[in-house]
Design a protein around this motif. Structure first.
Motif, mmCIF file in Angstrom:
data_model
loop_
_atom_site.group_PDB
_atom_site.id
_atom_site.type_symbol
_atom_site.label_atom_id
_atom_site.label_comp_id
_atom_site.label_asym_id
_atom_site.label_seq_id
_atom_site.Cartn_x
_atom_site.Cartn_y
_atom_site.Cartn_z
ATOM 1 N N LEU A 21 0.840 -1.207 0.000
ATOM 2 C CA LEU A 21 0.000 0.000 0.000
ATOM 3 C C LEU A 21 0.875 1.258 0.000
ATOM 4 C CD1 LEU A 21 -2.653 -1.219 2.596
ATOM 5 C CD2 LEU A 21 -3.071 -0.760 0.170
ATOM 6 N N MET A 22 1.948 1.238 0.780
ATOM 7 C CA MET A 22 2.847 2.393 0.794
ATOM 8 C C MET A 22 3.595 2.507 -0.531
ATOM 9 S SD MET A 22 4.498 2.151 4.630
ATOM 10 C CE MET A 22 5.320 3.752 4.576
ATOM 11 N N GLY A 23 3.956 1.348 -1.078
ATOM 12 C CA GLY A 23 4.702 1.332 -2.336
ATOM 13 C C GLY A 23 3.930 1.951 -3.481
ATOM 14 N N TYR A 24 2.619 1.789 -3.439
ATOM 15 C CA TYR A 24 1.755 2.375 -4.471
ATOM 16 C C TYR A 24 1.950 3.889 -4.516
ATOM 17 C CZ TYR A 24 -2.736 3.672 -6.612
ATOM 18 O OH TYR A 24 -3.705 4.208 -7.405
ATOM 19 N N GLU A 25 2.024 4.510 -3.346
ATOM 20 C CA GLU A 25 2.213 5.965 -3.266
ATOM 21 C C GLU A 25 3.653 6.371 -3.571
ATOM 22 O OE1 GLU A 25 -1.158 7.607 -3.302
ATOM 23 O OE2 GLU A 25 0.611 8.850 -2.994
ATOM 24 N N ILE A 26 4.583 5.585 -3.041
ATOM 25 C CA ILE A 26 5.999 5.963 -3.141
ATOM 26 C C ILE A 26 6.489 5.913 -4.592
ATOM 27 C CG2 ILE A 26 7.377 3.877 -2.887
ATOM 28 C CD1 ILE A 26 8.694 4.957 -0.522
ATOM 29 N N THR A 27 5.806 5.095 -5.413
ATOM 30 C CA THR A 27 6.223 4.949 -6.815
ATOM 31 C C THR A 27 5.447 5.895 -7.742
ATOM 32 O OG1 THR A 27 4.652 3.107 -6.971
ATOM 33 C CG2 THR A 27 6.956 2.539 -6.645
ATOM 34 N N ARG A 28 4.700 6.816 -7.158
ATOM 35 C CA ARG A 28 3.852 7.720 -7.954
ATOM 36 C C ARG A 28 4.674 8.552 -8.947
ATOM 37 N NH1 ARG A 28 -1.215 9.473 -7.876
ATOM 38 N NH2 ARG A 28 -1.866 8.242 -6.099
ATOM 39 N N ASP A 29 5.941 8.826 -8.614
ATOM 40 C CA ASP A 29 6.746 9.691 -9.494
ATOM 41 C C ASP A 29 7.603 8.890 -10.483
ATOM 42 O OD1 ASP A 29 8.550 8.619 -7.737
ATOM 43 O OD2 ASP A 29 9.464 10.526 -7.138
ATOM 44 N N LEU A 30 7.323 7.590 -10.636
ATOM 45 C CA LEU A 30 8.097 6.816 -11.624
ATOM 46 C C LEU A 30 7.851 7.378 -13.024
ATOM 47 C CD1 LEU A 30 7.754 3.027 -10.663
ATOM 48 C CD2 LEU A 30 9.791 4.461 -10.567
ATOM 49 N N PRO A 31 8.911 7.577 -13.797
ATOM 50 C CA PRO A 31 8.725 8.150 -15.131
ATOM 51 C C PRO A 31 8.051 7.180 -16.098
ATOM 52 C CG PRO A 31 11.026 7.602 -14.748
ATOM 53 C CD PRO A 31 10.306 7.322 -13.468
ATOM 54 N N LEU A 32 7.184 7.733 -16.954
ATOM 55 C CA LEU A 32 6.473 6.935 -17.960
ATOM 56 C C LEU A 32 6.945 7.329 -19.354
ATOM 57 C CD1 LEU A 32 2.820 7.215 -16.550
ATOM 58 C CD2 LEU A 32 4.215 5.140 -16.635
ATOM 59 N N GLU A 33 6.769 6.425 -20.291
ATOM 60 C CA GLU A 33 7.032 6.748 -21.696
ATOM 61 C C GLU A 33 5.912 6.152 -22.548
ATOM 62 O OE1 GLU A 33 10.846 4.974 -22.287
ATOM 63 O OE2 GLU A 33 10.044 2.955 -22.437
ATOM 64 N N ASP A 34 5.740 6.720 -23.729
ATOM 65 C CA ASP A 34 4.710 6.214 -24.639
ATOM 66 C C ASP A 34 5.198 4.946 -25.333
ATOM 67 O OD1 ASP A 34 3.045 8.283 -24.012
ATOM 68 O OD2 ASP A 34 3.556 9.496 -25.777
ATOM 69 N N ILE A 35 4.255 4.057 -25.606
ATOM 70 C CA ILE A 35 4.586 2.852 -26.374
ATOM 71 C C ILE A 35 3.426 2.578 -27.332
ATOM 72 C CG2 ILE A 35 3.741 1.435 -24.445
ATOM 73 C CD1 ILE A 35 5.456 -0.849 -25.457
ATOM 74 N N ALA A 36 3.789 2.286 -28.590
ATOM 75 C CA ALA A 36 2.760 1.962 -29.592
ATOM 76 C C ALA A 36 2.353 0.512 -29.415
ATOM 77 C CB ALA A 36 3.311 2.196 -30.992
ATOM 78 N N ILE A 37 1.059 0.269 -29.281
ATOM 79 C CA ILE A 37 0.548 -1.104 -29.139
ATOM 80 C C ILE A 37 -0.689 -1.275 -30.027
ATOM 81 C CG2 ILE A 37 1.367 -1.442 -26.768
ATOM 82 C CD1 ILE A 37 -1.603 -0.913 -25.899
ATOM 83 N N GLU A 38 -1.109 -2.521 -30.159
ATOM 84 C CA GLU A 38 -2.374 -2.779 -30.864
ATOM 85 C C GLU A 38 -3.288 -3.534 -29.931
ATOM 86 O OE1 GLU A 38 -2.222 -4.460 -34.760
ATOM 87 O OE2 GLU A 38 -0.419 -3.343 -35.273
ATOM 88 N N THR A 39 -4.467 -3.028 -29.705
ATOM 89 C CA THR A 39 -5.495 -3.792 -28.997
ATOM 90 C C THR A 39 -6.171 -4.691 -30.027
ATOM 91 O OG1 THR A 39 -7.431 -2.397 -29.366
ATOM 92 C CG2 THR A 39 -5.891 -1.684 -27.634
ATOM 93 N N PRO A 40 -7.032 -5.592 -29.621
ATOM 94 C CA PRO A 40 -7.751 -6.389 -30.626
ATOM 95 C C PRO A 40 -8.601 -5.521 -31.550
ATOM 96 C CG PRO A 40 -7.944 -7.400 -28.455
ATOM 97 C CD PRO A 40 -7.309 -6.064 -28.243
ATOM 98 N N VAL A 41 -8.822 -4.263 -31.170
ATOM 99 C CA VAL A 41 -9.730 -3.398 -31.939
ATOM 100 C C VAL A 41 -8.992 -2.372 -32.787
ATOM 101 C CG1 VAL A 41 -11.637 -1.741 -31.716
ATOM 102 C CG2 VAL A 41 -11.487 -3.682 -30.140
ATOM 103 N N ALA A 42 -7.917 -1.786 -32.257
ATOM 104 C CA ALA A 42 -7.264 -0.684 -32.975
ATOM 105 C C ALA A 42 -5.863 -0.450 -32.448
ATOM 106 C CB ALA A 42 -8.100 0.592 -32.792
ATOM 107 N N PRO A 43 -5.004 0.155 -33.298
ATOM 108 C CA PRO A 43 -3.708 0.602 -32.781
ATOM 109 C C PRO A 43 -3.916 1.772 -31.833
ATOM 110 C CG PRO A 43 -3.835 0.832 -35.195
ATOM 111 C CD PRO A 43 -5.199 0.479 -34.708
ATOM 112 N N THR A 44 -3.049 1.881 -30.814
ATOM 113 C CA THR A 44 -3.147 3.010 -29.887
ATOM 114 C C THR A 44 -1.788 3.242 -29.247
ATOM 115 O OG1 THR A 44 -4.393 3.928 -28.013
ATOM 116 C CG2 THR A 44 -3.855 1.600 -27.897
ATOM 117 N N THR A 45 -1.725 4.279 -28.452
ATOM 118 C CA THR A 45 -0.504 4.563 -27.706
ATOM 119 C C THR A 45 -0.773 4.317 -26.219
ATOM 120 O OG1 THR A 45 0.082 6.234 -29.314
ATOM 121 C CG2 THR A 45 1.237 6.312 -27.207
ATOM 122 N N GLY A 46 0.034 3.460 -25.632
ATOM 123 C CA GLY A 46 -0.102 3.206 -24.197
ATOM 124 C C GLY A 46 1.055 3.815 -23.433
ATOM 125 N N LYS A 47 1.024 3.679 -22.134
ATOM 126 C CA LYS A 47 2.115 4.174 -21.273
ATOM 127 C C LYS A 47 2.830 2.974 -20.671
ATOM 128 C CE LYS A 47 0.993 8.627 -21.268
ATOM 129 N NZ LYS A 47 1.881 9.601 -21.954
#
Ligand SMILES: O=P(O)(O)OC[C@H]1O[C@H](OP(=O)(O)OP(=O)(O)O)[C@H](O)[C@@H]1O
Ligand SMILES: O=c1cc[nH]c(=O)[nH]1
Ligand SMILES: [Mg+2]
Length: 207
Positions: free
Chosen positions: A38-64
């Motif tokens: 539970l504490m780790g959930y908060e402590i990791t809030r500032d972890l950096p994210l990057e975009d990644i191109a993926i395909e869902t079964p429905v459409a291409p999209t950009t995820g994090k």
């Protein structure tokens, strides 16, 4: 005092269960792992994210996705071991180092007996130890990491005494401290009051 008290109701409830003297080692360990998550959930809030191109079964999209930030978890032996799995559940790619310190019962000074760390280059570290009492052990663990060149350190504890927070604030003003509970004081043996007793003994069933 610079400290973040994570007082989510679930955390407060579980800390109370851990404090009870009749709580046995199995429950104590499980509760410590749950609170660490539970504490780790908060402590990791500032972890950096990057975009990644993926395909869902429905459409291409950009995820994090979490960008390639290198992380290290360092338990202060023994009691800190009880907080490792909770963080690894959230951050499986983290490396784990170990710092062995015990507190001399007479002087209350930390005595180092082990240190094994992953590659520290460009790696951020979270030091874990359930108890922050005088702050001597935490301060020594932080110094050990800094001496190896580590620049970004967080300290995560379960229960702290004001004296321990003040000691780490003074010795290492750059290190952010996260706790589940900030207690009243220390007794004449350096135990946190009301605290929960000797965390290492309660985790491992020793005396
Ligand atoms: O803030 P301080 O006054 O330094 O005290 C806190 C330290 O004491 C406990 O370890 P202990 O020495 O009992 O070792 P253990 O985990 O092996 O039981 C605790 O886990 C901290 O490492
Ligand atoms: O209250 C305390 C103080 C130091 N170490 C513990 O395990 N508990
Ligand atoms: Mg102990």
């Amino acid at each position: 005092m610079q400290v973040q008290v994570m007082d989510h109701p679930l955390i407060q409830h579980k800390v109370t269960l851990m404090r009870k003297k009749e709580t046995g080692s199995t429950d104590f360990r499980n509760l410590l792992e749950e609170i660490t998550m539970l504490m780790g959930y908060e402590i990791t809030r500032d972890l950096p994210l990057e975009d990644i191109a993926i395909e869902t079964p429905v459409a291409p999209t950009t995820g994090k996705q979490i960008s390639g930030k290198k992380l290290g978890i360092v338990p202060v032996l023994r009691a800190g071991l009880g907080m490792v799995q909770g963080l690894l559940n959230l951050i499986p790619m983290a490396r784990v180092g170990h710092i062995g310190l015990y507190r001399d019962p007479e002087t209350l000074e930390p005595v180092e007996y082990y240190c094994k760390l992953p590659d520290v280059q460009d790696r951020d570290f979270i030091i874990v130890d359930p108890m922050l009492a005088t702050g001597g052990s935490a301060s020594a663990a932080i110094t050990l990491l800094k001496d190896k060149g580590v620049q970004n350190i967080k300290l995560m504890c379960l229960v702290a005494a004001p004296q321990g927070v003040q000691r780490v604030n003074k010795d290492h003003p750059d290190v952010r401290i996260y706790v589940a509970a900030l207690d009243d004081t220390l007794n004449e043996h350096g135990y946190i009051v009301p605290g929960l007793g000797d965390a290492g003994d309660r985790i491992f069933g020793t005396k």
